[in-house]
Design a protein around this motif. Structure first.
Motif, PDB file in Angstrom:
ATOM      1  N   ARG A 124       0.844  -1.213   0.000  1.00  0.00           N
ATOM      2  CA  ARG A 124       0.000   0.000   0.000  1.00  0.00           C
ATOM      3  C   ARG A 124       0.873   1.255   0.000  1.00  0.00           C
ATOM      4  O   ARG A 124       0.535   2.253  -0.644  1.00  0.00           O
ATOM      5  N   ILE A 125       1.978   1.211   0.730  1.00  0.00           N
ATOM      6  CA  ILE A 125       2.910   2.345   0.736  1.00  0.00           C
ATOM      7  C   ILE A 125       3.451   2.576  -0.674  1.00  0.00           C
ATOM      8  O   ILE A 125       3.490   3.710  -1.164  1.00  0.00           O
ATOM      9  N   TYR A 126       3.861   1.497  -1.352  1.00  0.00           N
ATOM     10  CA  TYR A 126       4.357   1.631  -2.728  1.00  0.00           C
ATOM     11  C   TYR A 126       3.269   2.155  -3.655  1.00  0.00           C
ATOM     12  O   TYR A 126       3.532   2.977  -4.525  1.00  0.00           O
ATOM     13  N   GLU A 127       2.053   1.666  -3.474  1.00  0.00           N
ATOM     14  CA  GLU A 127       0.947   2.133  -4.321  1.00  0.00           C
ATOM     15  C   GLU A 127       0.755   3.631  -4.176  1.00  0.00           C
ATOM     16  O   GLU A 127       0.599   4.341  -5.167  1.00  0.00           O
ATOM     17  N   GLU A 128       0.758   4.108  -2.947  1.00  0.00           N
ATOM     18  CA  GLU A 128       0.536   5.532  -2.710  1.00  0.00           C
ATOM     19  C   GLU A 128       1.684   6.378  -3.258  1.00  0.00           C
ATOM     20  O   GLU A 128       1.454   7.439  -3.807  1.00  0.00           O
ATOM     21  N   ARG A 129       2.896   5.905  -3.107  1.00  0.00           N
ATOM     22  CA  ARG A 129       4.064   6.687  -3.535  1.00  0.00           C
ATOM     23  C   ARG A 129       4.288   6.653  -5.036  1.00  0.00           C
ATOM     24  O   ARG A 129       4.680   7.650  -5.630  1.00  0.00           O
ATOM     25  N   LEU A 130       4.080   5.491  -5.650  1.00  0.00           N
ATOM     26  CA  LEU A 130       4.550   5.319  -7.018  1.00  0.00           C
ATOM     27  C   LEU A 130       3.464   5.321  -8.082  1.00  0.00           C
ATOM     28  O   LEU A 130       3.601   5.971  -9.103  1.00  0.00           O
ATOM     29  N   LYS A 131       2.435   4.540  -7.866  1.00  0.00           N
ATOM     30  CA  LYS A 131       1.419   4.387  -8.912  1.00  0.00           C
ATOM     31  C   LYS A 131       0.033   4.307  -8.265  1.00  0.00           C
ATOM     32  O   LYS A 131      -0.425   3.238  -7.910  1.00  0.00           O
ATOM     33  N   PRO A 132      -0.636   5.426  -8.150  1.00  0.00           N
ATOM     34  CA  PRO A 132      -1.914   5.444  -7.439  1.00  0.00           C
ATOM     35  C   PRO A 132      -3.039   4.648  -8.108  1.00  0.00           C
ATOM     36  O   PRO A 132      -4.036   4.373  -7.477  1.00  0.00           O
ATOM     37  N   ASN A 133      -2.882   4.242  -9.346  1.00  0.00           N
ATOM     38  CA  ASN A 133      -3.965   3.543 -10.041  1.00  0.00           C
ATOM     39  C   ASN A 133      -3.715   2.042 -10.190  1.00  0.00           C
ATOM     40  O   ASN A 133      -4.098   1.434 -11.174  1.00  0.00           O
TER      41      ASN A 133
END
Length: 152
Positions: free
Chosen positions: A110-119
């Motif tokens: 989830r941290i990676y999703e928020e930082r890198l690729k929100p979609n």
């Protein structure tokens, strides 16, 4: 500018854990060894015991064909930090990473999703859910032994 790597080492990791590392690596375009170290650091942030009680070898089936070797490099600060963790918790770095995989993998993704690729599609963690079910009985043991801080 990245820090200079001064030592290379490796960790034997469970094959399911290794496959999830590779999948996340491809998905987020982050090297698997970086994800491995991020997971260790995330686990360290949540561990509040002086050392681990007992041996945390429950996940190891002692069949080397079920393990994969993950190579990673450490800079001087990481060497010192990882050495302190090994001494403090009395377990290997690979075991600490596996504990983090069972307890904090979803959080890291989830941290990676928020930082890198929100979609990122929500079904990304589906394969991890199946693996987590396989090891679900270990989570309470890890939480108890490491005195994990549970946040709301």
């Amino acid at each position: 500018m990245s820090e200079k790597i001064t030592k290379y080492t490796s960790a034997n990791v469970d094959v399911d854990f290794y496959n999830e590392l590779l999948t996340a690596s491809e998905r987020y375009d982050i090297r698997d060894n970086i994800i491995f170290k991020d997971l260790i650091n995330l686990t360290k942030q949540h561990v509040k015991s002086d050392h681990v009680i007992g041996l945390l070898t429950e996940y190891q089936n002692h069949k080397p064909e079920q393990w994969e070797k993950l190579h990673y490099g450490l800079n001087e600060d990481e060497i010192e930090n990882f050495s302190k963790m090994r001494q403090k918790y009395k377990i290997s770095i690979s075991k600490l990473a596996f504990i983090g995989f069972i307890l904090f993998w979803e959080l890291l993704m989830r941290i990676y999703e928020e930082r890198l690729k929100p979609n990122i599609p929500q079904d990304f963690l589906y394969s991890y859910q199946k693996i987590k079910e396989k090891f679900q009985n270990l989570a309470p043991k890890f939480i108890l032994r490491l005195k994990i801080v549970q946040k709301e």
